[in-house]
Design a protein around this motif. Sequence first.
Motif, PDB file in Angstrom:
ATOM      1  N   LYS A 120       7.892   4.672   8.120  1.00  0.00           N
ATOM      2  CA  LYS A 120       8.765   5.714   8.662  1.00  0.00           C
ATOM      3  C   LYS A 120       7.974   6.958   9.052  1.00  0.00           C
ATOM      4  N   GLY A 121       6.691   6.985   8.725  1.00  0.00           N
ATOM      5  CA  GLY A 121       5.893   8.192   8.899  1.00  0.00           C
ATOM      6  C   GLY A 121       5.211   8.294  10.252  1.00  0.00           C
ATOM      7  N   GLY A 122       4.285   9.259  10.337  1.00  0.00           N
ATOM      8  CA  GLY A 122       3.612   9.560  11.590  1.00  0.00           C
ATOM      9  C   GLY A 122       2.703   8.460  12.092  1.00  0.00           C
ATOM     10  N   LEU A 135       2.585 -10.301   4.738  1.00  0.00           N
ATOM     11  CA  LEU A 135       1.891  -9.267   5.510  1.00  0.00           C
ATOM     12  C   LEU A 135       2.830  -8.186   6.027  1.00  0.00           C
ATOM     13  N   ASP A 136       4.088  -8.528   6.288  1.00  0.00           N
ATOM     14  CA  ASP A 136       5.010  -7.510   6.766  1.00  0.00           C
ATOM     15  C   ASP A 136       5.502  -6.600   5.650  1.00  0.00           C
ATOM     16  N   ARG A 137       4.990  -6.812   4.444  1.00  0.00           N
ATOM     17  CA  ARG A 137       5.295  -5.913   3.328  1.00  0.00           C
ATOM     18  C   ARG A 137       4.048  -5.209   2.807  1.00  0.00           C
ATOM     19  N   MET A 138       2.950  -5.298   3.553  1.00  0.00           N
ATOM     20  CA  MET A 138       1.701  -4.688   3.102  1.00  0.00           C
ATOM     21  C   MET A 138       1.762  -3.166   3.167  1.00  0.00           C
ATOM     22  N   PHE A 139       2.448  -2.631   4.158  1.00  0.00           N
ATOM     23  CA  PHE A 139       2.612  -1.186   4.276  1.00  0.00           C
ATOM     24  C   PHE A 139       3.982  -0.806   3.720  1.00  0.00           C
ATOM     25  N   SER A 140       4.020   0.205   2.886  1.00  0.00           N
ATOM     26  CA  SER A 140       5.258   0.578   2.205  1.00  0.00           C
ATOM     27  C   SER A 140       6.319   1.045   3.191  1.00  0.00           C
ATOM     28  N   ARG A 165       3.389   5.246  11.847  1.00  0.00           N
ATOM     29  CA  ARG A 165       4.225   4.048  11.896  1.00  0.00           C
ATOM     30  C   ARG A 165       3.744   3.054  12.945  1.00  0.00           C
ATOM     31  N   LYS A 166       3.452   3.552  14.148  1.00  0.00           N
ATOM     32  CA  LYS A 166       3.072   2.650  15.236  1.00  0.00           C
ATOM     33  C   LYS A 166       1.750   1.943  14.939  1.00  0.00           C
ATOM     34  N   LYS A 167       0.826   2.648  14.300  1.00  0.00           N
ATOM     35  CA  LYS A 167      -0.451   2.018  13.961  1.00  0.00           C
ATOM     36  C   LYS A 167      -0.230   0.890  12.959  1.00  0.00           C
ATOM     37  N   TYR A 168       0.621   1.144  11.960  1.00  0.00           N
ATOM     38  CA  TYR A 168       0.872   0.126  10.939  1.00  0.00           C
ATOM     39  C   TYR A 168       1.600  -1.079  11.527  1.00  0.00           C
ATOM     40  N   LEU A 169       2.543  -0.834  12.400  1.00  0.00           N
ATOM     41  CA  LEU A 169       3.263  -1.951  13.010  1.00  0.00           C
ATOM     42  C   LEU A 169       2.337  -2.775  13.892  1.00  0.00           C
ATOM     43  N   ARG A 170       1.431  -2.116  14.595  1.00  0.00           N
ATOM     44  CA  ARG A 170       0.453  -2.855  15.398  1.00  0.00           C
ATOM     45  C   ARG A 170      -0.413  -3.727  14.506  1.00  0.00           C
ATOM     46  N   ALA A 171      -0.862  -3.160  13.375  1.00  0.00           N
ATOM     47  CA  ALA A 171      -1.697  -3.923  12.454  1.00  0.00           C
ATOM     48  C   ALA A 171      -0.940  -5.131  11.908  1.00  0.00           C
ATOM     49  N   VAL A 172       0.326  -4.933  11.525  1.00  0.00           N
ATOM     50  CA  VAL A 172       1.138  -6.047  11.020  1.00  0.00           C
ATOM     51  C   VAL A 172       1.267  -7.122  12.090  1.00  0.00           C
ATOM     52  N   SER A 173       1.549  -6.717  13.314  1.00  0.00           N
ATOM     53  CA  SER A 173       1.693  -7.664  14.411  1.00  0.00           C
ATOM     54  C   SER A 173       0.429  -8.509  14.571  1.00  0.00           C
ATOM     55  N   LEU A 223       0.823  -1.202   0.000  1.00  0.00           N
ATOM     56  CA  LEU A 223       0.000   0.000   0.000  1.00  0.00           C
ATOM     57  C   LEU A 223       0.862   1.259   0.000  1.00  0.00           C
ATOM     58  N   THR A 224       0.369   2.272  -0.688  1.00  0.00           N
ATOM     59  CA  THR A 224       1.039   3.570  -0.683  1.00  0.00           C
ATOM     60  C   THR A 224       0.070   4.697  -0.351  1.00  0.00           C
ATOM     61  N   ASP A 225      -1.230   4.397  -0.316  1.00  0.00           N
ATOM     62  CA  ASP A 225      -2.255   5.393  -0.015  1.00  0.00           C
ATOM     63  C   ASP A 225      -2.559   5.358   1.487  1.00  0.00           C
ATOM     64  N   GLU A 226      -2.315   6.475   2.163  1.00  0.00           N
ATOM     65  CA  GLU A 226      -2.495   6.531   3.609  1.00  0.00           C
ATOM     66  C   GLU A 226      -3.938   6.268   4.026  1.00  0.00           C
ATOM     67  N   ASN A 227      -4.910   6.792   3.283  1.00  0.00           N
ATOM     68  CA  ASN A 227      -6.315   6.611   3.637  1.00  0.00           C
ATOM     69  C   ASN A 227      -6.714   5.141   3.580  1.00  0.00           C
ATOM     70  N   VAL A 228      -6.278   4.454   2.534  1.00  0.00           N
ATOM     71  CA  VAL A 228      -6.555   3.028   2.404  1.00  0.00           C
ATOM     72  C   VAL A 228      -5.906   2.268   3.557  1.00  0.00           C
ATOM     73  N   ALA A 229      -4.662   2.609   3.849  1.00  0.00           N
ATOM     74  CA  ALA A 229      -3.919   1.908   4.896  1.00  0.00           C
ATOM     75  C   ALA A 229      -4.589   2.068   6.254  1.00  0.00           C
ATOM     76  N   LEU A 230      -5.052   3.266   6.568  1.00  0.00           N
ATOM     77  CA  LEU A 230      -5.664   3.498   7.881  1.00  0.00           C
ATOM     78  C   LEU A 230      -6.989   2.749   8.016  1.00  0.00           C
ATOM     79  N   ARG A 231      -7.744   2.620   6.928  1.00  0.00           N
ATOM     80  CA  ARG A 231      -8.978   1.827   6.997  1.00  0.00           C
ATOM     81  C   ARG A 231      -8.655   0.361   7.268  1.00  0.00           C
ATOM     82  N   LEU A 232      -7.601  -0.130   6.649  1.00  0.00           N
ATOM     83  CA  LEU A 232      -7.225  -1.528   6.866  1.00  0.00           C
ATOM     84  C   LEU A 232      -6.694  -1.751   8.278  1.00  0.00           C
TER      85      LEU A 232
END
Length: 342
Positions: free
Chosen positions: A316-318, A306-311, A320-328, A276-285
């Motif tokens: 590295k962005g603001g 799954l650990d490559r789903m977020f770019s 980051r913690k939400k995406y890492l939690r989702a991956v976990s 994913l590269t779109d922040e809005n899509v990523a946050l919904r997921l």
Amino acid sequence: MPIRLTERRPEVSPDRLLSECVPPPRFSDVRFGTYRPDPSEPSQSEALAVLRERGAVLAEPRRERSLWSRLRGSRPEPTGKPGLYLDGGFGVGKTHLLASLWHESTGPKMYCTFVELTNLVGALGMRPAVEALSAYRLICIDEFELDDPGDTVLISRLLGQLVEAGVQLAATSNTLPDKLGEGRFQAIDFLREIQGLAAHFDARRIDGPDYRHRGLPVAPEPLTDERVEQVTAELPGASCDHFVDLYRHLAELHPSKYGALLDGVEAVGITDIRELTDENVALRLVVLADRLYDRDIPLLAGGVPLDRMFSPDMLKGGYRKKYLRAVSRLIALAREGAGQPN
């Protein structure tokens, strides 16, 4: 034929939103006695002791605010700040402790994620929300986070009024309360609101590695799309959707409906997962991942690991913690789907 989440359009009433404000099934049986602190991480034992102490007070009947009750020697509400705030990384047991406090306490009480709380206020309106939530003795808020200025002002106002009403608070987060919003918006412009929120809480840090991945591979090998379709076609109550179709469908639903989207679903299959590269899509997921994890629904995933789903840029962005939690959480569910131990 498997269920298609993309064909569902659930409606969720405010009454249902309130009635579902309890710990999710994954945490319905946890208690302080089932929490296992890591001996090498003393902050975990310290946090457990603090929560047990708060829970012992909240387990007693609520004190009536009258002269007679004071003369009678009723046990008081917890002293000090009205809120406890558990700060720490992923998989260190913060949610386990938060749910245990909820189970230990007498009611009326409420348990929700931060996103569910903001959705609830949006559904009810501020004044009805304050009236309804002021009746609670304890409100537990999991995954406290400020994503935008609107949330900051709304939650600052809401919690301020609830504290004035005598409501006790407990929250978990991956960010210290006085650092909320950093990297996501111009937090300096909302410093008064953020400092006001922080003033309600006694912050406790919990350190340690993610228990879900201790000694385990980062992510299981993805299934082929054909295998995902085959398995979900044979599993009762399983769903199967193409990744792009699913995230486009999520854009048409309010996040408060993502839980209802999963009603009756026993396993979720997703084919052709992409980076994913779109922040809005990523946050919904991220929200969908939380609802899947809450319900302990196994995941069968095809496409990229799954650990490559977020770019890399997203990680590295603001957020980051939400995406890492989702991956976990998604990795834990995918291991369940693949029949591997967590």
